[in-house]
Design a protein around this motif. Structure first.
Motif, short mmCIF file in Angstrom:
data_model
loop_
_atom_site.label_atom_id
_atom_site.label_comp_id
_atom_site.label_asym_id
_atom_site.label_seq_id
_atom_site.Cartn_x
_atom_site.Cartn_y
_atom_site.Cartn_z
N UNK A 23 0.79 -1.24 0.00
CA UNK A 23 0.00 0.00 0.00
C UNK A 23 0.82 1.28 0.00
N UNK A 24 1.66 1.52 1.02
CA UNK A 24 2.44 2.76 1.04
C UNK A 24 3.36 2.90 -0.17
N UNK A 25 3.94 1.82 -0.64
CA UNK A 25 4.82 1.87 -1.81
C UNK A 25 4.04 2.31 -3.05
N UNK A 26 2.86 1.73 -3.25
CA UNK A 26 2.05 2.10 -4.42
C UNK A 26 1.58 3.55 -4.32
N UNK A 27 1.18 3.97 -3.14
CA UNK A 27 0.75 5.35 -2.95
C UNK A 27 1.90 6.30 -3.28
N UNK A 28 3.10 6.01 -2.82
CA UNK A 28 4.26 6.87 -3.09
C UNK A 28 4.59 6.92 -4.57
N UNK A 29 4.40 5.83 -5.30
CA UNK A 29 4.71 5.79 -6.72
C UNK A 29 3.67 6.54 -7.57
N UNK A 34 2.66 12.34 0.04
CA UNK A 34 1.78 11.62 0.94
C UNK A 34 2.30 11.78 2.35
N UNK A 35 1.44 11.53 3.32
CA UNK A 35 1.84 11.64 4.72
C UNK A 35 0.82 10.95 5.60
N UNK A 36 1.12 10.93 6.88
CA UNK A 36 0.28 10.25 7.85
C UNK A 36 -0.21 11.23 8.90
N UNK A 37 -1.48 11.14 9.24
CA UNK A 37 -2.06 11.94 10.31
C UNK A 37 -2.61 10.98 11.36
N UNK A 38 -2.23 11.20 12.63
CA UNK A 38 -2.65 10.33 13.71
C UNK A 38 -3.80 10.96 14.47
N UNK A 44 -4.56 8.02 9.50
CA UNK A 44 -5.07 8.21 8.16
C UNK A 44 -3.91 8.61 7.27
N UNK A 45 -3.79 7.96 6.13
CA UNK A 45 -2.75 8.32 5.17
C UNK A 45 -3.40 9.21 4.12
N UNK A 46 -2.83 10.39 3.93
CA UNK A 46 -3.34 11.31 2.93
C UNK A 46 -2.36 11.33 1.76
N UNK A 47 -2.88 11.58 0.58
CA UNK A 47 -2.06 11.63 -0.62
C UNK A 47 -2.52 12.79 -1.50
N UNK A 48 -1.56 13.37 -2.23
CA UNK A 48 -1.87 14.46 -3.16
C UNK A 48 -1.42 14.05 -4.55
N UNK A 49 -2.29 14.32 -5.51
CA UNK A 49 -2.00 14.01 -6.90
C UNK A 49 -2.49 15.15 -7.76
N UNK A 50 -1.66 15.61 -8.68
CA UNK A 50 -2.04 16.71 -9.56
C UNK A 50 -3.13 16.25 -10.53
N UNK A 51 -4.07 17.15 -10.79
CA UNK A 51 -5.12 16.86 -11.78
C UNK A 51 -4.63 17.27 -13.16
N UNK A 52 -5.00 16.52 -14.18
CA UNK A 52 -4.58 16.90 -15.54
C UNK A 52 -5.21 18.22 -15.95
N UNK A 53 -4.53 18.94 -16.83
CA UNK A 53 -5.08 20.23 -17.33
C UNK A 53 -6.31 20.03 -18.15
#
Length: 53
Positions: A23-29, A34-38, A44-53
């Motif tokens: 899981x964490x490896x795939x999220x990072x790729x 990404x980061x963790x909030x306790x 909870x693991x949060x992740x950010x991904x850019x949206x296409x134009x």
């Protein structure tokens, strides 16, 4: 993604025979960051991904 555990996720490459740990490896790729909030009920693991134009 969240769970009731308070352990920190470890970024590692799972072996072919491993049943978990991808899981964490795939999220990072697949994300820009990404980061963790306790909290009181685990983490909870949060992740950010850019949206296409």
């Amino acid at each position: 993604m969240s769970d009731g555990s308070s352990t920190s996720p470890h970024l590692r490459r799972a072996e072919e025979t491993d049943e978990g740990g991808r899981g964490p490896y795939l999220v990072a790729q697949l994300t820009e960051s990404w980061g963790t909030r306790y909290g009181g009920r685990g983490k909870t693991i949060r992740a950010e991904q850019a949206l296409p134009d």
